[in-house]
Design a protein around this motif. Structure first.
Motif, PDB file in Angstrom:
ATOM      1  N   ASP A 109       4.222   8.428 -25.422  1.00 20.83           N
ATOM      2  CA  ASP A 109       5.360   8.718 -26.297  1.00 20.83           C
ATOM      3  C   ASP A 109       6.557   9.101 -25.446  1.00 20.83           C
ATOM      4  O   ASP A 109       6.718  10.262 -25.070  1.00 20.83           O
ATOM      5  CB  ASP A 109       5.021   9.850 -27.266  1.00 20.83           C
ATOM      6  N   PRO A 110       7.439   8.134 -25.126  1.00 16.36           N
ATOM      7  CA  PRO A 110       8.608   8.446 -24.306  1.00 16.36           C
ATOM      8  C   PRO A 110       9.757   9.047 -25.102  1.00 16.36           C
ATOM      9  O   PRO A 110      10.830   9.278 -24.558  1.00 16.36           O
ATOM     10  CB  PRO A 110       9.003   7.066 -23.757  1.00 16.36           C
ATOM     11  N   GLY A 111       9.557   9.296 -26.389  1.00 15.03           N
ATOM     12  CA  GLY A 111      10.575   9.912 -27.226  1.00 15.03           C
ATOM     13  C   GLY A 111      11.350   8.904 -28.054  1.00 15.03           C
ATOM     14  O   GLY A 111      11.742   7.845 -27.570  1.00 15.03           O
ATOM     15  N   ASN A 112      11.555   9.221 -29.313  1.00 17.52           N
ATOM     16  CA  ASN A 112      12.377   8.405 -30.219  1.00 17.52           C
ATOM     17  C   ASN A 112      11.867   6.979 -30.349  1.00 17.52           C
ATOM     18  O   ASN A 112      12.631   6.016 -30.273  1.00 17.52           O
ATOM     19  CB  ASN A 112      13.842   8.389 -29.749  1.00 17.52           C
ATOM     20  N   ASP A 156      22.206  12.081 -22.604  1.00 20.25           N
ATOM     21  CA  ASP A 156      21.370  11.377 -23.568  1.00 20.25           C
ATOM     22  C   ASP A 156      21.851   9.932 -23.634  1.00 20.25           C
ATOM     23  O   ASP A 156      22.946   9.648 -24.124  1.00 20.25           O
ATOM     24  CB  ASP A 156      21.478  12.034 -24.943  1.00 20.25           C
ATOM     25  N   SER A 214      20.926   7.589 -25.480  1.00 19.02           N
ATOM     26  CA  SER A 214      20.969   6.995 -26.813  1.00 19.02           C
ATOM     27  C   SER A 214      22.317   7.193 -27.488  1.00 19.02           C
ATOM     28  O   SER A 214      22.586   6.589 -28.532  1.00 19.02           O
ATOM     29  CB  SER A 214      19.860   7.589 -27.685  1.00 19.02           C
ATOM     30  N   ASP A 235      11.027  19.847 -17.736  1.00 17.46           N
ATOM     31  CA  ASP A 235      11.679  19.130 -18.831  1.00 17.46           C
ATOM     32  C   ASP A 235      13.181  19.429 -18.783  1.00 17.46           C
ATOM     33  O   ASP A 235      13.825  19.136 -17.795  1.00 17.46           O
ATOM     34  CB  ASP A 235      11.044  19.491 -20.175  1.00 17.46           C
ATOM     35  N   ASN A 292       8.765  11.962 -19.565  1.00 18.93           N
ATOM     36  CA  ASN A 292       8.290  11.562 -20.895  1.00 18.93           C
ATOM     37  C   ASN A 292       9.384  11.525 -21.959  1.00 18.93           C
ATOM     38  O   ASN A 292       9.087  11.474 -23.147  1.00 18.93           O
ATOM     39  CB  ASN A 292       7.151  12.463 -21.373  1.00 18.93           C
ATOM     40  N   GLN A 293      10.644  11.567 -21.561  1.00 14.32           N
ATOM     41  CA  GLN A 293      11.758  11.414 -22.500  1.00 14.32           C
ATOM     42  C   GLN A 293      12.673  10.339 -21.940  1.00 14.32           C
ATOM     43  O   GLN A 293      13.524  10.595 -21.094  1.00 14.32           O
ATOM     44  CB  GLN A 293      12.513  12.732 -22.687  1.00 14.32           C
ATOM     45  N   LYS A 294      12.495   9.120 -22.406  1.00 13.39           N
ATOM     46  CA  LYS A 294      13.114   7.958 -21.781  1.00 13.39           C
ATOM     47  C   LYS A 294      14.633   7.999 -21.780  1.00 13.39           C
ATOM     48  O   LYS A 294      15.275   7.352 -20.955  1.00 13.39           O
ATOM     49  CB  LYS A 294      12.662   6.680 -22.478  1.00 13.39           C
ATOM     50  N   ASP A 295      15.252   8.757 -22.703  1.00 16.07           N
ATOM     51  CA  ASP A 295      16.708   8.742 -22.836  1.00 16.07           C
ATOM     52  C   ASP A 295      17.396   9.932 -22.176  1.00 16.07           C
ATOM     53  O   ASP A 295      18.629   9.968 -22.121  1.00 16.07           O
ATOM     54  CB  ASP A 295      17.100   8.716 -24.316  1.00 16.07           C
ATOM     55  N   GLN A 313       0.522   7.483 -33.395  1.00 12.54           N
ATOM     56  CA  GLN A 313       0.495   7.385 -31.937  1.00 12.54           C
ATOM     57  C   GLN A 313      -0.891   7.036 -31.423  1.00 12.54           C
ATOM     58  O   GLN A 313      -1.036   6.423 -30.371  1.00 12.54           O
ATOM     59  CB  GLN A 313       0.968   8.697 -31.302  1.00 12.54           C
TER      60      GLN A 313
END
Length: 557
Positions: A408-411, A140, A142, A196, A113-116, A423
């Protein structure tokens, strides 16, 4: 009137189908005697393994790679350095703690769930490394204008004095991971729970052997077995035993080591078939290499050994790895090609082993191929539907509200077709709703959900005829709750389909009225892996009115 969800299931499937592309590019190998020369590469994007010559890495015995959902390389690492898609070392991408001569020097885990974000594990394993241990860093994507970089969380030590083994197995919750390594010159395993970006203190399992782990450790795609060699005479000897061990991916417990080959066996390769039913091993008889296949699903795995091929040429067959095309590939030390098993799920010579048939474009392979690969969990990236006041999938006007919750994959920012920028939105009228997610690095995804209007009373009548599907089955052999029975009473026709987490159809059955079918957790006559599966029921009325019933089935021990 009522509101009825129409299309989230098909969105779920499309997301899983593209995720398999993330292992489309492999970088590995190189010339041991000219270690700064670039190594080898393979690209599967065309549907078959094709050589590529653009790697930034020199000689390495261990590596890991990751691509985007279209199969384009994002980054790769040998455990010491990490390279971006332009094949340059990332600004903070050096000194990650690994060593190029560890056979499993690197491992990549995408953060759910955190795409980056990605977890990078590095291994400086003894004997050819320094044995200083296993480390982790956070990448990261990004950073550095979306080329990616290692954050300040860099080369964090986890355990010292390790050997060359480093793998991961997906947790039974289909979200977290278990990372496994071994201690130098012992039979001790360390198992870490990764949730995570958090890594637990290790569980320790001591098998009580006086022998040393050798070569690679490999995990079954089912998540319930691992295999490793223990060397009798020291690190560099071929004299050792191949073992399989049980692994509980709910608790991280390693148990029940069973020797399936005693005596001479290769330092390098072994690999489970893609469906986990077979194990391939490379043995050595003092003169030639032998490719051996074992049946994991039999009570006497050792006795099931089948000789697939005798390799008389001098080069050493080494690492094995399952490709994204369903084939199993075998590396060759100092060789300019790979060998392949075209049908690795088939028993005996029907598996179709082909020696040295995949050219490397003049580059040199090594004793390892990229480490096992894990796709980012997409089970949470479909639209979630929350209904206030009850758990029905039916919304009657002025009674309840649907809440549509975007992933919500983050940012990312959200923009709904209603103009809302949160959201989630609450709805009470039918129609087609869209939400667009935008983020840095040109991230853009649009989700569409269709809410139809139907008669509430009629829908309630139809619900009385919906088919009950249990949400879990067990595979522990006690003959209790080990199958799913589906009966069609009252519909013109029912189609029952089961999909795995990658969107692959693993079971389908058409039922006429007053008939039934059974799914007993088999796919191509093999047991499926434990985990979450999605079912779709297509219900056809006499007037050919179609309804869809969707849900999940958890396969447990």
């Amino acid at each position: 009137m009522s509101l009825l969800l129409r299309s989230s299931f098909f969105l779920f499937l499309s997301l899983h189908c593209i995720s398999q592309n993330t292992f489309n590019v492999w970088y590995f190998g190189g010339d041991y005697y000219n270690q700064n020369d670039p190594g080898a590469g393979i690209d599967f994007s065309s549907g078959s393994a094709q050589p590529i010559l653009n790697t930034g890495m020199g000689y390495t015995e261990g590596s890991a790679t990751y691509c985007d959902e279209n199969g384009n390389i994002l980054f790769y690492t040998d455990g010491q350095y990490i390279y971006n898609r332009n094949h340059m070392t990332m600004p903070n991408g050096d000194s990650l703690g690994g060593h190029w001569s560890s056979e499993q020097s690197a491992l990549i885990l995408p953060v759910t769930n955190q795409k980056d974000l990605y977890m990078i594990f590095s291994n400086d394993g003894f004997p050819t490394g320094n044995g200083t241990g296993v480390f982790y860093s956070i990448l990261d994507m990004s950073l550095d204008n979306c080329l990616g970089d290692i954050t300040s969380t860099k080369a964090i030590p986890l355990v010292p004095n390790t050997n060359e083994q480093l793998i991961a197995i997906k947790h039974s919750n289909n979200k977290d991971y278990w990372v496994i390594t071994t201690e130098r010159n012992t039979s001790i395993f360390y198992t870490f729970l990764v949730t995570d970006t958090n890594v637990s203190t290790p569980q320790t399992t001591d098998l009580g052997f006086n022998d040393n782990p050798m070569g690679k450790i490999k995990a079954s795609p089912r998540g319930d077995k691992i295999t490793i060699k223990f060397s009798h005479g020291g690190i560099s000897t071929h004299d050792g035993d191949r073992h399989i061990l049980n692994f509980d991916n709910s608790t991280g417990t390693i148990s029940n080591p069973v020797a399936i080959h005693e005596g001479a066996t290769s330092n390098g390769g072994a690999c489970f078939s893609p469906d986990g039913s077979l194990l391939y091993d490379i043995n050595w008889n003092g003169t030639n290499k032998l490719l051996i296949q074992y049946n994991i699903d039999t009570s006497d795995v050792k006795a099931s050994a089948v000789e697939i091929a005798i390799i008389t040429q001098p080069n050493i067959l080494a690492a094995m790895q399952n490709g994204p095309d369903g084939r199993l590939y075998i590396g060759r030390q100092f060789g300019d090609s790979l060998s392949v098993i075209n049908a690795p799920n088939l028993r005996g010579v029907s598996c179709d082993f082909q020696l040295n048939t995949i050219p490397l474009g003049g580059r040199i392979g090594a004793i390892s191929l990229p480490n096992d690969h894990f796709v980012r969990d997409s089970l949470t990236t479909a639209i979630n539907i929350l209904i206030t006041n009850n758990d029905d999938s039916l919304l009657c006007a002025n009674e309840e509200l649907f809440e549509l919750v975007a992933p919500d994959p983050g940012n990312v920012s959200f923009i709904w077709s209603t103009g809302d920028t949160s959201q989630s939105i609450a709805i009470e009228t039918p129609g087609t709703y869209t939400v667009e997610l935008n983020g840095i690095c040109n991230y853009n995804k649009t989700y569409v959900i269709e809410v139809a209007e139907e008669d509430c009373e009629e829908e309630k009548k139809e619900e009385e005829q919906d088919i009950f599907i249990p949400n879990a089955i067990s595979i522990n052999g006690d003959n209790i709750n080990e199958s799913i029975f589906i009966s069609n009473i009252g519909y013109k026709n029912v189609t029952f389909m089961v999909y795995d987490r990658f969107g692959n159809l693993i079971f389908e059955s058409d039922l006429a009225n007053n008939s039934m079918t059974t799914w007993n957790w088999l796919f191509k006559e093999k047991k499926v892996a434990m985990g979450v599966y999605t079912y779709l029921l297509v219900l056809r009325e006499k007037e050919d009115i179609v309804k869809h019933q969707i849900g999940n089935i958890v396969v447990l021990k």
